[in-house]
Motif scaffolding. Structure first.
Motif, short mmCIF file in Angstrom:
data_model
loop_
_atom_site.label_atom_id
_atom_site.label_comp_id
_atom_site.label_asym_id
_atom_site.label_seq_id
_atom_site.Cartn_x
_atom_site.Cartn_y
_atom_site.Cartn_z
N LYS A 196 38.09 42.83 46.05
CA LYS A 196 38.13 41.84 47.14
C LYS A 196 39.34 40.98 46.87
O LYS A 196 39.44 40.34 45.82
N THR A 197 40.29 41.00 47.78
CA THR A 197 41.54 40.27 47.59
C THR A 197 41.37 38.79 47.92
O THR A 197 40.36 38.39 48.53
N ASP B 91 40.26 50.48 53.79
CA ASP B 91 41.52 49.93 53.30
C ASP B 91 41.81 50.44 51.89
O ASP B 91 40.93 50.41 51.03
N ASP C 115 42.77 37.24 50.14
CA ASP C 115 42.70 37.05 51.60
C ASP C 115 41.51 37.80 52.20
O ASP C 115 41.49 38.10 53.38
N SER C 116 40.49 38.09 51.37
CA SER C 116 39.18 38.63 51.77
C SER C 116 39.19 40.09 52.23
O SER C 116 38.22 40.54 52.83
N ARG C 117 40.24 40.84 51.96
CA ARG C 117 40.21 42.28 52.23
C ARG C 117 39.35 42.95 51.16
O ARG C 117 39.40 42.58 50.00
N ILE C 118 38.59 43.97 51.55
CA ILE C 118 37.87 44.81 50.60
C ILE C 118 38.66 46.12 50.54
O ILE C 118 38.75 46.85 51.52
N VAL C 119 39.26 46.38 49.37
CA VAL C 119 40.19 47.50 49.22
C VAL C 119 39.59 48.54 48.27
O VAL C 119 39.22 48.23 47.14
#
Length: 188
Positions: A148-149, A4, A151-155
């Protein structure tokens, strides 16, 4: 690679940044070179956007000239925390940085090194993707930044092939100097 990434624009034109800002609500900019910078002047005040990551608001955008040195702009992510990973020949050593706990460091953790930093375990799937990426681009070491956003996305943000390992090693007791020495002895 299936990792991502944030929406990103590299440009030297204000109009393109304005359009990008309309589509993304919030933007940040970061230096893509140690030489170039964005200078915003108004009356007797000048602001410089150079090495730190900075938020670009409509107020700042109004002051930017129509053309400037090529710069990187990204959507500003709502961060829970930042992750710095040091990669060494197939192994990933990660650290969480609680930059959101301080107003000074919420956009760029480097503005306040007092942030809490602890070991962090990325998923084995993401670590495999990191290894594949590093092999594809021909790097056996580097520092990799993620967010780490909320909403738990690792970007994924970037790889620095000459990145510092000490800032990850010392707070997390990874003893990377020893790991690097072993690697150099065995592969030198």
């Amino acid at each position: 690679m299936g990792i991502d990434i944030p929406a990103t624009l590299i440009t030297n034109k204000k109009k393109q940044v304005e359009t990008f800002l309309l589509n993304k609500d919030k933007l940040i900019t970061k230096s893509i070179s140690e030489i170039f910078d964005i200078r915003v002047s108004s009356d007797d005040n000048e602001e410089v956007y150079l090495n730190y990551t900075e938020e670009i608001t409509t107020n700042v955008l109004d002051k930017i000239p129509e053309t400037f040195a090529y710069s990187l702009f990204q959507e500003k992510l709502d961060k829970d925390l930042e992750i710095r990973a040091f990669y060494l020949n197939g192994k990933v050593y990660s650290m969480a940085i609680f930059s959101q706990l301080g107003s000074t460091s919420s956009t760029d953790f480097r503005k306040d090194f007092k942030n809490r930093r602890v070991p962090y375990q990325l998923s084995s799937i993401l670590e495999e993707k990191i290894t594949n990426l590093m092999e594809l681009i021909g790097l056996n070491t580097g520092s990799i930044d993620f967010v780490k956003t909320n909403d738990s996305r690792i970007v994924f943000l970037e790889i620095n092939p000459t990145g510092q390992y000490g800032m990850t090693s010392y707070p997390c007791n990874y003893h990377l100097d020893k790991e690097i020495s072993k690697y150099l002895i065995n592969n030198g």
